[in-house]
Motif scaffolding. Structure first.
Motif, short mmCIF file in Angstrom:
data_model
loop_
_atom_site.label_atom_id
_atom_site.label_comp_id
_atom_site.label_asym_id
_atom_site.label_seq_id
_atom_site.Cartn_x
_atom_site.Cartn_y
_atom_site.Cartn_z
N THR A 49 0.82 -1.23 0.00
CA THR A 49 0.00 0.00 0.00
C THR A 49 0.84 1.27 0.00
N THR A 50 2.12 1.16 -0.32
CA THR A 50 2.98 2.34 -0.23
C THR A 50 2.64 3.41 -1.26
N CYS A 51 1.93 3.06 -2.32
CA CYS A 51 1.56 4.06 -3.34
C CYS A 51 0.15 4.60 -3.14
N HIS A 52 -0.40 4.41 -1.94
CA HIS A 52 -1.75 4.87 -1.61
C HIS A 52 -1.87 6.38 -1.83
N VAL A 53 -2.93 6.79 -2.51
CA VAL A 53 -3.25 8.21 -2.69
C VAL A 53 -4.74 8.40 -2.42
N ILE A 54 -5.13 9.64 -2.23
CA ILE A 54 -6.54 9.99 -2.06
C ILE A 54 -6.92 10.89 -3.23
N VAL A 55 -7.92 10.47 -4.00
CA VAL A 55 -8.35 11.23 -5.16
C VAL A 55 -9.45 12.18 -4.70
N ARG A 56 -9.09 13.44 -4.50
CA ARG A 56 -10.00 14.44 -3.95
C ARG A 56 -11.04 14.92 -4.96
N GLN A 57 -10.70 14.88 -6.24
CA GLN A 57 -11.66 15.27 -7.28
C GLN A 57 -11.45 14.36 -8.48
N GLY A 58 -12.54 13.88 -9.06
CA GLY A 58 -12.46 13.01 -10.23
C GLY A 58 -12.47 11.53 -9.89
N PHE A 59 -12.69 11.19 -8.63
CA PHE A 59 -12.66 9.79 -8.19
C PHE A 59 -13.61 8.91 -8.99
N LYS A 60 -14.80 9.40 -9.26
CA LYS A 60 -15.81 8.59 -9.95
C LYS A 60 -15.46 8.33 -11.41
N SER A 61 -14.50 9.07 -11.95
CA SER A 61 -14.10 8.84 -13.34
C SER A 61 -13.17 7.64 -13.47
N LEU A 62 -12.61 7.17 -12.35
CA LEU A 62 -11.70 6.04 -12.38
C LEU A 62 -12.48 4.73 -12.46
N ALA A 63 -11.87 3.73 -13.07
CA ALA A 63 -12.50 2.40 -13.10
C ALA A 63 -12.62 1.90 -11.66
N ILE A 100 -1.31 12.96 -1.73
CA ILE A 100 -0.42 11.89 -1.30
C ILE A 100 -0.37 11.94 0.22
N PRO A 101 -0.81 10.88 0.90
CA PRO A 101 -0.78 10.91 2.37
C PRO A 101 0.64 11.14 2.89
N ARG A 102 0.71 11.79 4.01
CA ARG A 102 2.02 12.11 4.59
C ARG A 102 2.78 10.86 5.04
N TYR A 103 2.05 9.82 5.44
CA TYR A 103 2.69 8.61 5.95
C TYR A 103 2.22 7.39 5.16
N SER A 104 3.02 6.34 5.25
CA SER A 104 2.63 5.04 4.72
C SER A 104 3.02 4.00 5.76
N ILE A 105 2.68 2.76 5.51
CA ILE A 105 3.06 1.71 6.45
C ILE A 105 4.46 1.19 6.18
N ASN A 106 5.15 1.75 5.21
CA ASN A 106 6.51 1.35 4.89
C ASN A 106 7.46 1.93 5.93
N TYR A 107 8.22 1.09 6.58
CA TYR A 107 9.13 1.56 7.63
C TYR A 107 10.40 2.17 7.06
N VAL A 108 10.82 1.72 5.90
CA VAL A 108 12.05 2.20 5.30
C VAL A 108 11.74 2.63 3.87
N ARG A 109 12.11 3.84 3.54
CA ARG A 109 11.91 4.31 2.17
C ARG A 109 13.10 3.89 1.32
N GLU A 110 12.81 3.22 0.23
CA GLU A 110 13.86 2.72 -0.64
C GLU A 110 13.98 3.60 -1.87
N GLY A 111 15.17 3.73 -2.39
CA GLY A 111 15.38 4.48 -3.63
C GLY A 111 14.95 3.65 -4.82
#
Length: 112
Positions: A49-63, A100-111
């Motif tokens: 879930t590290t790429c989790h985002v919140i679609v504030r506008q246009g959400f219903k246009s997504l599949a 983009i949420p400020r946090y994720s459940i990823n403990y270590v950010r990888e390059g």
């Protein structure tokens, strides 16, 4: 081409950003192409879930989400009704406003 507006994020895009995306392109691929380094620990295969985002506008246009994405989203930090995994959400014709949420459940950010 649809426009994706990314709201300001303290580390990834402090001033926010407006980028163009091709129809059918994922939110994640469009962001990475423009230098917005959204985490994607599973390399875009819908296994985290590290790429989790919140679609504030246009959400219903997504599949609609598929069952695998829904199961993973249940584990995302800061889950909201408009949450999506950016590696799975494909841009259609509508413009989107994305947070983009400020946090994720990823403990270590990888390059990448």
């Amino acid at each position: 081409m649809p426009t994706l507006v990314f709201l300001p994020h303290p580390e990834l895009c402090p001033a926010g950003a407006a980028i163009s995306a091709a129809s059918g392109e994922t939110i994640l691929d469009a962001a990475l192409r423009q230098g917005i380094a959204i985490e994607h620990a599973c390399e875009k295969c819908c296994a985290c879930t590290t790429c989790h985002v919140i679609v504030r506008q246009g959400f219903k246009s997504l599949a609609p989400t598929e069952e695998r994405e829904e199961d993973l989203l249940d584990k995302a930090w800061g889950l909201e009704p408009e949450s999506r995994l950016s590696c799975q959400a494909r841009v259609q014709q509508a413009d989107l406003i994305v947070e983009i949420p400020r946090y994720s459940i990823n403990y270590v950010r990888e390059g990448h």
